[in-house]
Design an enzyme around this catalytic site. Sequence first.
Site, PDB file in Angstrom:
ATOM      1  N   ASP A  46       0.870  -1.174   0.000  1.00  0.00           N
ATOM      2  CA  ASP A  46       0.000   0.000   0.000  1.00  0.00           C
ATOM      3  C   ASP A  46       0.905   1.222   0.000  1.00  0.00           C
ATOM      4  O   ASP A  46       1.604   1.492   0.977  1.00  0.00           O
ATOM      5  CB  ASP A  46      -0.892  -0.018   1.242  1.00  0.00           C
ATOM      6  CG  ASP A  46      -1.766   1.232   1.367  1.00  0.00           C
ATOM      7  OD1 ASP A  46      -1.658   2.130   0.518  1.00  0.00           O
ATOM      8  OD2 ASP A  46      -2.549   1.301   2.340  1.00  0.00           O
ATOM      9  N   GLY A  66      17.919  -5.921   0.618  1.00  0.00           N
ATOM     10  CA  GLY A  66      18.155  -7.174  -0.091  1.00  0.00           C
ATOM     11  C   GLY A  66      16.964  -8.099  -0.150  1.00  0.00           C
ATOM     12  O   GLY A  66      16.935  -9.018  -0.959  1.00  0.00           O
ATOM     13  N   GLN A 108       3.138   4.372   2.793  1.00  0.00           N
ATOM     14  CA  GLN A 108       3.012   3.895   4.177  1.00  0.00           C
ATOM     15  C   GLN A 108       3.548   2.491   4.396  1.00  0.00           C
ATOM     16  O   GLN A 108       3.936   2.141   5.517  1.00  0.00           O
ATOM     17  CB  GLN A 108       1.567   3.979   4.637  1.00  0.00           C
ATOM     18  CG  GLN A 108       0.613   2.994   3.994  1.00  0.00           C
ATOM     19  CD  GLN A 108      -0.783   3.100   4.604  1.00  0.00           C
ATOM     20  OE1 GLN A 108      -1.226   4.156   5.026  1.00  0.00           O
ATOM     21  NE2 GLN A 108      -1.481   1.978   4.644  1.00  0.00           N
ATOM     22  N   ASP A 156      -3.376  -7.364   4.851  1.00  0.00           N
ATOM     23  CA  ASP A 156      -3.841  -7.410   3.462  1.00  0.00           C
ATOM     24  C   ASP A 156      -3.072  -8.472   2.660  1.00  0.00           C
ATOM     25  O   ASP A 156      -2.313  -8.157   1.744  1.00  0.00           O
ATOM     26  CB  ASP A 156      -3.714  -6.030   2.807  1.00  0.00           C
ATOM     27  CG  ASP A 156      -4.465  -4.963   3.584  1.00  0.00           C
ATOM     28  OD1 ASP A 156      -5.455  -5.311   4.249  1.00  0.00           O
ATOM     29  OD2 ASP A 156      -4.063  -3.793   3.525  1.00  0.00           O
ATOM     30  N   ASP A 176      -8.109  -7.543   1.140  1.00  0.00           N
ATOM     31  CA  ASP A 176      -7.879  -6.209   1.689  1.00  0.00           C
ATOM     32  C   ASP A 176      -8.689  -6.046   2.967  1.00  0.00           C
ATOM     33  O   ASP A 176      -9.786  -6.587   3.093  1.00  0.00           O
ATOM     34  CB  ASP A 176      -8.281  -5.135   0.676  1.00  0.00           C
ATOM     35  CG  ASP A 176      -7.896  -3.733   1.148  1.00  0.00           C
ATOM     36  OD1 ASP A 176      -6.773  -3.578   1.673  1.00  0.00           O
ATOM     37  OD2 ASP A 176      -8.707  -2.800   0.997  1.00  0.00           O
ATOM     38  N   ASP A 198      -4.296  -1.608  -2.078  1.00  0.00           N
ATOM     39  CA  ASP A 198      -3.047  -2.349  -2.268  1.00  0.00           C
ATOM     40  C   ASP A 198      -2.774  -2.614  -3.744  1.00  0.00           C
ATOM     41  O   ASP A 198      -3.680  -2.965  -4.508  1.00  0.00           O
ATOM     42  CB  ASP A 198      -3.098  -3.686  -1.535  1.00  0.00           C
ATOM     43  CG  ASP A 198      -3.163  -3.511  -0.034  1.00  0.00           C
ATOM     44  OD1 ASP A 198      -2.153  -3.045   0.540  1.00  0.00           O
ATOM     45  OD2 ASP A 198      -4.209  -3.809   0.562  1.00  0.00           O
ATOM     46  N   LYS A 227       2.243  -7.348   7.860  1.00  0.00           N
ATOM     47  CA  LYS A 227       1.503  -8.589   7.897  1.00  0.00           C
ATOM     48  C   LYS A 227       0.071  -8.470   7.395  1.00  0.00           C
ATOM     49  O   LYS A 227      -0.646  -9.459   7.356  1.00  0.00           O
ATOM     50  CB  LYS A 227       1.473  -9.142   9.323  1.00  0.00           C
ATOM     51  CG  LYS A 227       0.699  -8.256  10.303  1.00  0.00           C
ATOM     52  CD  LYS A 227       0.760  -8.819  11.693  1.00  0.00           C
ATOM     53  CE  LYS A 227      -0.069  -8.013  12.668  1.00  0.00           C
ATOM     54  NZ  LYS A 227      -1.518  -8.094  12.421  1.00  0.00           N
ATOM     55  N   ARG A 277      -9.656   0.388  10.802  1.00  0.00           N
ATOM     56  CA  ARG A 277      -8.436   0.564  11.593  1.00  0.00           C
ATOM     57  C   ARG A 277      -7.796  -0.761  12.004  1.00  0.00           C
ATOM     58  O   ARG A 277      -7.027  -0.813  12.961  1.00  0.00           O
ATOM     59  CB  ARG A 277      -8.710   1.434  12.824  1.00  0.00           C
ATOM     60  CG  ARG A 277      -9.302   2.796  12.478  1.00  0.00           C
ATOM     61  CD  ARG A 277      -9.555   3.658  13.707  1.00  0.00           C
ATOM     62  NE  ARG A 277     -10.281   4.870  13.343  1.00  0.00           N
ATOM     63  CZ  ARG A 277      -9.729   5.997  12.905  1.00  0.00           C
ATOM     64  NH1 ARG A 277      -8.416   6.053  12.767  1.00  0.00           N
ATOM     65  NH2 ARG A 277     -10.472   7.046  12.609  1.00  0.00           N
ATOM     66  N   TYR A 304       3.588  -3.809  15.518  1.00  0.00           N
ATOM     67  CA  TYR A 304       3.870  -4.922  14.623  1.00  0.00           C
ATOM     68  C   TYR A 304       3.385  -4.561  13.223  1.00  0.00           C
ATOM     69  O   TYR A 304       2.263  -4.079  13.046  1.00  0.00           O
ATOM     70  CB  TYR A 304       3.179  -6.192  15.095  1.00  0.00           C
ATOM     71  CG  TYR A 304       3.887  -6.852  16.238  1.00  0.00           C
ATOM     72  CD1 TYR A 304       5.129  -7.450  16.043  1.00  0.00           C
ATOM     73  CD2 TYR A 304       3.329  -6.879  17.512  1.00  0.00           C
ATOM     74  CE1 TYR A 304       5.791  -8.069  17.094  1.00  0.00           C
ATOM     75  CE2 TYR A 304       3.993  -7.482  18.571  1.00  0.00           C
ATOM     76  CZ  TYR A 304       5.221  -8.082  18.353  1.00  0.00           C
ATOM     77  OH  TYR A 304       5.880  -8.681  19.387  1.00  0.00           O
TER      78      TYR A 304
END
Length: 362
Positions: free
Chosen positions: A12, A102, A93, A231, A130, A52, A229, A263, A226
């Site tokens: 995204d 890499g 974002q 979508d 999504d 996305d 992870k 959210r 964290y």
Amino acid sequence: MSKLTLSVIKADVGGFVGHSSVHQKLLDRAREYLDANKELLIDFNVLSVGDDIQLIMTHEKGVDSDAIHQLAWDTFKSCTEVAKELKLYGAGQDLLKDTFSGNIKGMGPGAAEMEFEERASEPVLIFMADKTEPGAWNLPLYKMFADPFNTIGLVIDPKMHKGFVFEVLDLKEHKKVYLNSPEDIYDLLVFIGSHGRYCIKSVYTRDGEIVAVSSTQTMNYIAGRYVGKDDPVMIVRTQNGFPAVGEALEPFANPHIVAGWMRGSHNAPLIPVSIKQAMPTRFDGPPRVVAAGYQICNGKLLGPQDMFGDMAFDRARQKGLEIADILRQLGPFEPHRLPLDELEYTSMPMVLEKFEKGFIEE
């Protein structure tokens, strides 16, 4: 032809409007950038779901190729420039670091990749979701590869009768375990039923051939939360010893409850939609999934075919909307809102700290 690698890398880099979709100029830039660097690839497609962008690429450089991941990163950086020019929401974002290290993993974008020898006929489904998390794939993958009520091939196809091997990640402890179906099914369900922590990363035949892989990444603690992870995307090879196309799609005929939505803090139905319907707006949702079907021919991507565009999924969509109505009535109450321990990186710590001295012994 050497082994083929199919890479699906998503990010995204700016929403239009808000979190609902991707502006056409970003998709155009992504296609232009990949086309200008096509010497690294056999073929590519660019799709979007919600906010996305998905880069779908075939090549011969293997999984976790520095060159391919660099190409994806540079493509997203180029798209971010357009997003900033257009003042799109959340521009860049998912690009959490300034320089590429890499490998795309741990830097924000998600990646699902597999390497295999192309069969005489190679039909592949690419699922893209999504407003949800990687655990959204646990139930569908279980039903595809371990539930004979969903996949009759497990009973009547001699090539599938031995079952499959599931690679399960513990996202918090950074560990993994391999479990076999059918003999380990009960143990498997103990883990994958807790889809916020344990996620199916990949599925193999009992002979070790890759059949499915998801973008489930080990969570990375960056900037106080964290990340890397949400979508998720997933690749599933089908037919001839693997689940048929219809068996791989069938789990989505009954929407299941996933975490995400507004959210990223609410439980919601995962609704199968056509590619044109992949624009979540109601309460920034509900979460949705599309299925892009491809026939791979000498590394070339013939497609996409919009698999959930079929009217046979209309009832699934209607049922999903009814579930969404029921959950929305609860507003900020659980089980619509996620439990407090899953809201650790929202405003909850500040609220708890504010009232820490306000709590007294009963």
